[in-house]
Design an enzyme around this catalytic site. Structure first.
Site, PDB file in Angstrom:
ATOM      1  N   ASP A  28       7.081   0.904 -44.650  1.00  0.00           N
ATOM      2  CA  ASP A  28       6.935  -0.024 -43.512  1.00  0.00           C
ATOM      3  C   ASP A  28       6.499   0.745 -42.240  1.00  0.00           C
ATOM      4  O   ASP A  28       5.809   1.797 -42.353  1.00  0.00           O
ATOM      5  CB  ASP A  28       8.280  -0.842 -43.091  1.00  0.00           C
ATOM      6  CG  ASP A  28       8.021  -2.188 -42.692  1.00  0.00           C
ATOM      7  OD1 ASP A  28       8.018  -2.178 -41.225  1.00  0.00           O
ATOM      8  OD2 ASP A  28       8.082  -3.154 -43.208  1.00  0.00           O
ATOM      9  N   ASP A  29       6.654   0.087 -40.940  1.00  0.00           N
ATOM     10  CA  ASP A  29       6.145   0.603 -39.987  1.00  0.00           C
ATOM     11  C   ASP A  29       6.605   2.175 -39.715  1.00  0.00           C
ATOM     12  O   ASP A  29       7.440   2.548 -40.068  1.00  0.00           O
ATOM     13  CB  ASP A  29       6.729  -0.111 -38.632  1.00  0.00           C
ATOM     14  CG  ASP A  29       5.854  -0.152 -37.169  1.00  0.00           C
ATOM     15  OD1 ASP A  29       4.979   0.754 -37.471  1.00  0.00           O
ATOM     16  OD2 ASP A  29       6.088  -0.669 -36.385  1.00  0.00           O
ATOM     17  N   LYS A  63       1.432  -5.206 -45.617  1.00  0.00           N
ATOM     18  CA  LYS A  63       2.097  -6.170 -45.071  1.00  0.00           C
ATOM     19  C   LYS A  63       1.513  -6.038 -43.318  1.00  0.00           C
ATOM     20  O   LYS A  63       1.645  -5.128 -42.747  1.00  0.00           O
ATOM     21  CB  LYS A  63       3.628  -5.741 -44.676  1.00  0.00           C
ATOM     22  CG  LYS A  63       4.397  -6.508 -43.731  1.00  0.00           C
ATOM     23  CD  LYS A  63       5.957  -5.801 -43.920  1.00  0.00           C
ATOM     24  CE  LYS A  63       6.836  -6.434 -43.183  1.00  0.00           C
ATOM     25  NZ  LYS A  63       8.192  -6.114 -43.090  1.00  0.00           N
ATOM     26  N   ASP A  94       1.707  -7.369 -39.806  1.00  0.00           N
ATOM     27  CA  ASP A  94       2.554  -7.896 -38.989  1.00  0.00           C
ATOM     28  C   ASP A  94       1.845  -8.347 -37.423  1.00  0.00           C
ATOM     29  O   ASP A  94       1.487  -7.407 -37.025  1.00  0.00           O
ATOM     30  CB  ASP A  94       3.673  -6.896 -38.609  1.00  0.00           C
ATOM     31  CG  ASP A  94       4.903  -7.477 -37.930  1.00  0.00           C
ATOM     32  OD1 ASP A  94       4.899  -8.602 -37.789  1.00  0.00           O
ATOM     33  OD2 ASP A  94       5.836  -6.758 -37.770  1.00  0.00           O
ATOM     34  N   GLY A  98       6.645 -17.326 -39.591  1.00  0.00           N
ATOM     35  CA  GLY A  98       6.792 -18.647 -39.663  1.00  0.00           C
ATOM     36  C   GLY A  98       5.621 -19.362 -38.899  1.00  0.00           C
ATOM     37  O   GLY A  98       5.869 -20.674 -38.938  1.00  0.00           O
ATOM     38  N   ARG A 137       5.899 -14.285 -44.722  1.00  0.00           N
ATOM     39  CA  ARG A 137       7.275 -14.291 -44.093  1.00  0.00           C
ATOM     40  C   ARG A 137       7.363 -15.787 -43.353  1.00  0.00           C
ATOM     41  O   ARG A 137       6.585 -16.196 -42.685  1.00  0.00           O
ATOM     42  CB  ARG A 137       7.399 -13.168 -43.130  1.00  0.00           C
ATOM     43  CG  ARG A 137       7.746 -11.998 -43.690  1.00  0.00           C
ATOM     44  CD  ARG A 137       9.307 -11.837 -43.772  1.00  0.00           C
ATOM     45  NE  ARG A 137       9.936 -11.900 -42.579  1.00  0.00           N
ATOM     46  CZ  ARG A 137      10.042 -10.656 -41.672  1.00  0.00           C
ATOM     47  NH1 ARG A 137       9.807  -9.529 -42.077  1.00  0.00           N
ATOM     48  NH2 ARG A 137      10.586 -10.844 -40.588  1.00  0.00           N
ATOM     49  N   ASP A 167      13.468 -11.596 -38.616  1.00  0.00           N
ATOM     50  CA  ASP A 167      14.112 -10.598 -39.396  1.00  0.00           C
ATOM     51  C   ASP A 167      15.276 -11.111 -39.934  1.00  0.00           C
ATOM     52  O   ASP A 167      16.184 -11.267 -39.250  1.00  0.00           O
ATOM     53  CB  ASP A 167      14.114  -9.104 -38.736  1.00  0.00           C
ATOM     54  CG  ASP A 167      12.708  -8.421 -38.329  1.00  0.00           C
ATOM     55  OD1 ASP A 167      11.910  -9.221 -38.672  1.00  0.00           O
ATOM     56  OD2 ASP A 167      12.561  -7.561 -38.126  1.00  0.00           O
TER      57      ASP A 167
HETATM   58  C1  GAL Z   1       8.972  -6.696 -37.577  1.00  0.00           C
HETATM   59  C2  GAL Z   1       9.085  -7.215 -38.938  1.00  0.00           C
HETATM   60  C3  GAL Z   1      10.038  -6.223 -39.690  1.00  0.00           C
HETATM   61  C4  GAL Z   1       9.486  -4.887 -39.700  1.00  0.00           C
HETATM   62  C5  GAL Z   1       9.227  -4.333 -38.172  1.00  0.00           C
HETATM   63  C6  GAL Z   1       8.609  -2.805 -38.012  1.00  0.00           C
HETATM   64  O1  GAL Z   1       8.246  -7.365 -36.742  1.00  0.00           O
HETATM   65  O2  GAL Z   1       9.475  -8.362 -38.992  1.00  0.00           O
HETATM   66  O3  GAL Z   1      10.246  -6.583 -41.101  1.00  0.00           O
HETATM   67  O4  GAL Z   1       8.344  -4.635 -40.056  1.00  0.00           O
HETATM   68  O5  GAL Z   1       8.518  -5.399 -37.498  1.00  0.00           O
HETATM   69  O6  GAL Z   1       8.388  -2.538 -36.864  1.00  0.00           O
END
Ligand code: GAL
Length: 726
Positions: free
Chosen positions: A401-402, A475, A477, A522, A539, A543
């Protein structure tokens, strides 16, 4: 249990609200100067921010940096009497994102979390309400008081975000804390307080599966500031301990509970057993990366009948690799042998335009490591995925992830990893050699949610870089893209689709299959157009976190209308799993969901045909979590090849029944008890409610046992997951 709940409610009613004063705004400045804690400092030129919205929502971008709030509040002397009687004044700041240090009229009063320069390194605590105490002598009655809050934000959003600040008389819950956990098979109750207290501790244990009380006792306890009062009691699997402390002086209580895990999944046989999906989709010419998911004693030898030209099998690892040029359905037989026996599974390799024919199964770093993810941590979870046997149940994606991105792009504009990922290509190669896949995260904006570099202006280049690294899952975002969106008067659905369409174009040009996961929470009913940008999942909400409120809202309330939009190749994604050791940071803890809530979580995600992305550190996985994630009959519901998402058929008196048809002609049915107490449930009656009378067979999928459709107990927030043959 009923009696206990009643006395609790009664007490809450008779207590009444404590006297307090509130402040809803503060003076605010980005930066960090010691002088800003001084009440005499002139902050009149600072901007004013509201405390019920984070600073990002109020137009400030300030990731990985400090900012200060100075809250001015006149505290009326009408509060003085209560403050002097309890000896303290409470500064109830609410939660702050992420770490803070606070001064009251120039005096330090508390700190939550750690700043980057602290010896422990940065760790935030964005969900914890800050409760700091000051002495009545520190208050300037009827005059201006200054609460100066130094906030460090480890990635936007940041700062105060929930509500106004409250100042006034403390309640017992602000002074004392009761936590219940477990240690060496015993429940451990810990009481702490910031003032001397004495009272009664009432303990009660209940077997959740039979709903019977298994023990009860009352003890006198004293709590002294600076010391933990610890009480341990033995607890059996599947028992819930509830602890209530009644304080003599405050005539008030604090309570907590702990539910000991219990395993329902029967042990897997020593002989080979296939637990994976029965179909796998790959595009013509794209690399085939597939690991045969057989449980059973190792070593194992693998074989495959019917392999098309271009694909080969590693017979020791059970890994398929290569590619197929010709589109078509290739029926295969997957075979595994060990000392104890052999198993065969009929399987179809579908070479064509569609990938993700069943929901993705794997892991994502976010819910455990948050921004502290590193290559080492990914490797450690990947190794555990194989060694612990989760790969034998079809878990295959290892998604970063990030926080993998470097501060700046390379001179040629290409995206590069930061020092935590010294060799991302090497990581992907290792994963692929083991039949696993690698996922990555980015944003269509200039910044990700964590404040790292996004793709804007470099979409094609980034897609090509990811292809070169061997990325199998993206992913994508929204986050930083909101700037572009806000600046554009066009607010039509097309404006939401645009960034995702752009990346689709470049992703699909790559000579490998990259699962395209949309993450924009969403907005604009993404489920209605996600397939149009060739997304493999989207998604559906914000979160998830490891609380019942979050699970209930995301899993039950927000999914009811979405079943028509899921199907092979494109799935609704209610977010990652919150079981096992999670923490969104370097410090992990056990999921706060009870064992029954966790059974509900996995059952619901199986019914919803949801992405099954484990969110915990797999290297520290306990037996309960492993058995929760590796029940082959439960997972088969999630991976069913029809890909029909469950429909909610009944919602009544805190019970819900969800069902979905399966490829073998049976129906998967989840009966959920969302009430706060356990319930006796007539299974035949429940099945009749959804038109299933005179059924031929009812199987309890967690216990993997055929059962009579008679009355059973469903614990609070728990489930019976059934497979019913008509
Ligand atoms: C949010 C995302 C999380 C995660 C996070 C990382 O926007 O919904 O699942 O990826 O960013 O910064």
């Amino acid at each position: 249990m009923k009696r206990l709940a009643f006395s609790l409610a009664l007490l809450c009613l008779t207590l009444g609200a404590a006297a307090q004063v509130t402040a809803g705004t503060a003076k605010f400045k980005v930066g960090d100067q010691p002088a800003w804690s001084n009440p005499a400092f002139d902050d009149s030129a600072w901007q004013t921010l509201s405390l019920d919205k984070d600073w990002t929502m109020q137009g400030i971008r300030n990731p990985n940096n400090f900012a200060w709030y100075r809250i001015h509040v006149v505290i009326p002397s009408s509060l003085k009497k209560a403050a002097v009687t309890s000896g303290m004044v409470l500064l109830d700041l609410g939660p702050v994102d992420d770490a803070d240090e606070t001064w009251f009229n120039g005096q330090p009063v508390g700190k939550t979390g750690h700043f980057p320069a602290d010896p422990e390194g940065f760790s935030g605590n964005w969900q914890k309400p800050r409760h700091y105490l000051v002495s009545p002598r520190q208050v300037r009655w009827d005059k201006d008081n200054v609460i100066a809050v130094r906030v460090y934000n480890g990635g936007d959003p940041g700062g105060f975000y929930q509500r106004e600040v409250r100042i006034g008389e403390p309640e017992l819950a602000n002074l004392a804390e009761l936590t219940v956990g477990a240690e060496n098979g015993k429940a451990r109750i810990v009481l702490t307080s910031r003032t001397k207290l004495s009272g009664e501790l009432r303990l009660e244990t209940t077997d959740v599966l039979t709903d019977t009380q298994t023990g009860s006792e009352t003890r006198r306890v004293r709590i002294v500031p600076g010391k933990e009062t610890v009480v341990t009691v033995p607890i059996q699997d599947g028992n819930r301990l509830s602890a209530i402390y009644y304080d003599d002086r405050f005539d008030d209580l604090i309570a907590g509970s702990y539910s000991a895990p219990y395993i329902l999944t029967p042990q897997a046989p020593a002989t080979p057993r296939y637990n994976g999906p029965l179909v796998f989709g790959v595009r013509p010419g794209s690399p085939v990366i597939f690991r045969l998911a057989f449980s059973g004693d190792k070593p194992m030898k693998y074989a495959v009948e019917g392999l098309p030209a271009g694909v080969k099998l590693d017979p020791d690892k059970g890994v398929l690799s290569g590619s197929v040029a010709e589109a078509g359905d290739y029926p295969l037989v997957l075979i595994a042998r060990n000392e104890k026996g052999e198993a065969r599974a009929e399987f179809t390799l579908k070479v064509g335009a569609k990938i993700a024919l069943t929901p993705p199964m794997g892991w994502n770093s976010w819910n455990c490591w948050g921004l502290s993810v590193s290559q080492e941590k990914v490797m450690s979870s990947a190794t555990a995925l194989i060694n612990r046997g989760l790969a034998d149940y079809g878990y295959a994606y290892m998604n970063i992830d990030d926080a993998w991105e470097a501060e700046e792009r390379a001179p040629d504009g290409s995206i590069v990893t930061n020092e935590k990922f010294p060799d991302i290509k090497g990581l992907a190669d290792w994963l692929h050699a083991n039949g696993l896949k690698m996922g990555i995260y980015s944003s269509p904006g200039d910044r990700t949610c964590g404040g790292y570099l996004g793709t804007i202006g470099h979409e094609q280049q980034d897609a090509e870089t990811w292809n070169a690294w061997g990325v199998d899952y993206l992913k994508y975002d929204w986050c930083g893209y909101s700037k572009v969106f806000n600046a554009d008067p066009d607010k039509s659905v097309a404006a939401y689709v645009r960034p995702y369409l752009k990346m689709q174009q470049y992703l699909r040009q790559q000579p490998r299959d990259i699962f395209y996961s949309l993450c924009q929470y969403g907005m604009a009913d993404v489920w209605k157009w996600g397939h149009a940008v060739d997304a493999n999942s989207w998604r559906t909400t914000g979160d998830i976190t490891d609380t019942w409120a979050s699970l209930y809202n995301i899993g039950f309330q927000r999914q009811t209308e979405l079943y028509p939009y899921a199907g092979p190749g494109h799935w609704n994604d209610p977010d990652m799993l919150v079981v096992g050791k999670v923490g969104w940071s370097n410090s992990l803890r056990d999921s706060r969901l009870t064992p029954d809530e966790q059974y509900t979580h996995i059952s619901l995600w199986a019914l919803l045909a949801a992405n099954m992305l484990i969110g915990c550190d797999m290297a520290q996985m306990d037996d309960f979590t492993f058995n929760l994630l590796c029940n082959n009959e439960v997972n088969a519901v999630n991976q069913d090849i029809l890909g029909i998402q469950a429909h909610r058929d009944v919602e009544e008196d805190g019970f819900q029944i969800w069902s979905r048809p399966l490829a073998d002609g049976t129906l998967a049915v989840g009966i959920f008890n969302l009430n706060d107490s356990s319930a006796h449930v007539d299974l035949a009656g429940c099945l009749a409610k959804i038109g299933l009378e005179d059924v031929k067979n009812v199987r309890d999928l967690w216990r993997q046992k055929d059962i009579p459709a008679s009355t059973c107990i469903i614990p609070s927030h728990g489930v019976r997951l059934l497979k019913v043959r008509r």
